[in-house]
Scaffold this motif. Structure first.
Motif, PDB file in Angstrom:
ATOM      1  N   HIS A  46      22.289  88.379 105.378  1.00  0.00           N
ATOM      2  CA  HIS A  46      21.944  86.960 105.477  1.00  0.00           C
ATOM      3  C   HIS A  46      23.104  86.152 106.052  1.00  0.00           C
ATOM      4  O   HIS A  46      22.920  85.371 106.993  1.00  0.00           O
ATOM      5  N   PHE A  47      24.291  86.350 105.497  1.00  0.00           N
ATOM      6  CA  PHE A  47      25.423  85.549 105.966  1.00  0.00           C
ATOM      7  C   PHE A  47      25.965  86.063 107.301  1.00  0.00           C
ATOM      8  O   PHE A  47      26.518  85.274 108.081  1.00  0.00           O
ATOM      9  N   GLN A  63      24.024  86.872 109.654  1.00  0.00           N
ATOM     10  CA  GLN A  63      23.165  86.149 110.591  1.00  0.00           C
ATOM     11  C   GLN A  63      23.667  84.731 110.831  1.00  0.00           C
ATOM     12  O   GLN A  63      23.550  84.199 111.944  1.00  0.00           O
ATOM     13  N   GLU A  64      24.239  84.111 109.796  1.00  0.00           N
ATOM     14  CA  GLU A  64      24.828  82.776 109.961  1.00  0.00           C
ATOM     15  C   GLU A  64      26.021  82.834 110.914  1.00  0.00           C
ATOM     16  O   GLU A  64      26.248  81.919 111.708  1.00  0.00           O
ATOM     17  N   ARG A 102      26.985  79.427 113.088  1.00  0.00           N
ATOM     18  CA  ARG A 102      27.117  78.392 112.059  1.00  0.00           C
ATOM     19  C   ARG A 102      28.284  78.647 111.112  1.00  0.00           C
ATOM     20  O   ARG A 102      28.740  77.736 110.419  1.00  0.00           O
ATOM     21  N   LEU A 103      28.757  79.888 111.048  1.00  0.00           N
ATOM     22  CA  LEU A 103      29.957  80.246 110.296  1.00  0.00           C
ATOM     23  C   LEU A 103      30.848  81.085 111.212  1.00  0.00           C
ATOM     24  O   LEU A 103      30.342  81.887 112.001  1.00  0.00           O
ATOM     25  N   GLU A 115      31.570  71.294 111.494  1.00  0.00           N
ATOM     26  CA  GLU A 115      30.228  71.408 112.058  1.00  0.00           C
ATOM     27  C   GLU A 115      30.050  70.393 113.182  1.00  0.00           C
ATOM     28  O   GLU A 115      30.429  69.224 113.046  1.00  0.00           O
ATOM     29  N   THR A 147      33.408  74.801 102.550  1.00  0.00           N
ATOM     30  CA  THR A 147      32.328  75.731 102.211  1.00  0.00           C
ATOM     31  C   THR A 147      32.859  76.959 101.464  1.00  0.00           C
ATOM     32  O   THR A 147      32.508  78.099 101.750  1.00  0.00           O
ATOM     33  N   GLN A 152      24.121  71.766 103.571  1.00  0.00           N
ATOM     34  CA  GLN A 152      23.972  73.179 103.860  1.00  0.00           C
ATOM     35  C   GLN A 152      23.206  73.885 102.743  1.00  0.00           C
ATOM     36  O   GLN A 152      23.103  73.380 101.631  1.00  0.00           O
ATOM     37  N   VAL A 208      24.149  77.109 102.082  1.00  0.00           N
ATOM     38  CA  VAL A 208      25.004  78.266 101.822  1.00  0.00           C
ATOM     39  C   VAL A 208      25.107  78.563 100.336  1.00  0.00           C
ATOM     40  O   VAL A 208      24.877  79.708  99.893  1.00  0.00           O
ATOM     41  N   ASP A 266      21.683  79.583  98.764  1.00  0.00           N
ATOM     42  CA  ASP A 266      21.318  80.931  99.202  1.00  0.00           C
ATOM     43  C   ASP A 266      22.186  81.990  98.528  1.00  0.00           C
ATOM     44  O   ASP A 266      21.696  83.054  98.127  1.00  0.00           O
TER      45      ASP A 266
END
Length: 408
Positions: free
Chosen positions: A26-27, A29-30, A35-36, A248, A367, A392, A394, A397
């Protein structure tokens, strides 16, 4: 420098390895979506690390990977450390939670409370009572942050040059005196408003301990716990391991942004957000709390003091949403109270994120987050370096994915 390492297989710790793989994907993919930049996540059970993943880049432009020894700006994850520092002084009888702050910081001797008007033309009256030490630690002192844009006093903080909580060029003592010159949003103890209070607490520690905040924390907390990279600055050996800070963009991506200066000792030692550390350092600190004040034979606090720190101190039947100022009126604060520097889950059924009763922890502006679930023997940390502009998912999730992995 010591690296965090996985010590046990997930299945031997009551965790589902496939579910933890879903968390990593999942992360990842971020990261792939831009996004990260990268992340580190660690899950421990009963003190042993059962899942550790470092993925992506600590510096995107340079192509440098996130590693177990990467250093991160902790921002507000500094606050629980500052609370521990203060509670050590309480145990020694040098400080009391009910002491008026003005006993140590005379600039707070005559606080005034906002009564009406818009900045700069506001009206005030004398506060009915003093700001006490416990008000600083529970964020019920009436102080605020400039970035809220939710109350006229927030605007006064901006007018005073406190957009980043410190006037450019000022040290901690000068900054705290400036806070004291501004009105309180409300009577001390009557609402919850997340604020610059931990900077005031940091300065109070300096006065009581007779040492700068960074020196006190190094001698009394970081050194004894073996938090070998933790501090308020980075040295020559550490600098290459420090992650780049990102913000961001309006388009939802990330770009490098400036952060607090960490090369060389900072003039402003922020008890609110000035700490830099590694995942190993944070694991040691979380274990100190989970073990109620002791780690590897080193005791910093009594068990009852840690219990006091990590229980809810808001009025019965309230939470951060109902007792908080309007800036905190959102669903994520349902079922969550506040202790002495940490949030505390008081009603898991109402909390937006899955958590066990009594789970405590906190987050940072870039974050980062950590929590301790005492009932499950669970400690979790997630580290990256992105200052978001928008809300967010984050943290939400992360909690969902972690608890999906808990099998017993």
């Amino acid at each position: 420098m010591t690296r965090l390492r996985q010590e046990i297989e997930p299945g031997d710790a009551g965790l589902d390895a496939k579910a933890l793989d879903r968390l990593d994907r999942h992360f990842a993919q971020e990261v792939d979506a831009g996004r990260l930049p990268g992340f580190l996540v660690a899950v421990a059970r009963d003190g042993r690390v059962a899942h550790l993943t470092a993925h992506g880049r600590r510096d995107v432009a340079a192509g440098l990977p996130v590693a177990a020894d990467t250093l991160f700006r902790f921002y507000s994850m500094t606050k629980p450390v500052t609370s521990v520092a203060a509670l050590m002084l309480v145990e020694e009888g040098r400080l009391d939670l009910d002491d008026p702050v003005a006993r140590y910081l005379p600039a707070f001797a005559a606080p005034r409370v906002y009564t009406g008007g818009e900045a700069p033309d506001v009206t005030t009256r004398p506060a009915a009572g003093p700001i006490r030490v416990r008000h600083l630690m529970t964020h019920t002192a009436g102080l605020t942050f400039a970035f809220y844009h939710a109350h006229p006093v927030d605007a006064l903080y901006r007018a005073a040059g406190l957009e980043s909580s410190v006037r450019p060029g000022a040290d901690l003592a000068e900054t705290v005196d400036l806070y004291a010159s501004l009105p309180l949003q409300f009577e001390p103890g009557t609402q919850w408003n997340y604020s610059v209070a931990s900077n005031v607490l940091g300065r109070l520690i300096e006065v009581v301990a007779g040492r700068p905040l960074d020196t006190y924390c190094a001698e009394r907390i970081f050194g004894p716990l073996g938090m070998t990279d933790a501090g308020f600055e980075v040295g020559d050996e550490q600098a290459p391991r420090l992650a780049e800070l990102y913000g961001e963009t309006d388009a939802g991506g990330i770009e490098p942004v400036p952060g607090l200066p960490l090369r060389g000792r900072p003039r402003f030692l922020s008890g609110s957000g000035g700490m830099v550390a590694s995942a190993y350092d944070q694991h040691r600190f979380m274990e100190l709390l989970r073990r109620r004040g002791e780690l590897d034979g080193v005791r910093l606090l009594r068990p009852d003091t840690v219990d006091l720190m990590t229980r809810d101190h808001l009025p019965a039947g309230t939470d951060l949403r109902s007792f908080g100022s309007p800036a905190h009126d959102f669903p994520g604060n349902d079922g969550v109270g506040f202790g002495l520097g940490v949030s505390v889950v008081t009603d898991p059924d109402r909390a937006e994120e899955p958590s066990g009763l009594g789970t405590y922890g906190w987050t940072g502006a870039a974050t980062t987050t950590f929590w301790v679930d005492p009932g499950a023997g669970l400690t979790v940390q997630f580290l990256t370096q992105v200052r978001p502009k928008t809300s967010q998912t984050v943290f939400r999730d992360l909690k969902r994915l972690v608890y999906e992995a808990v099998t017993d």
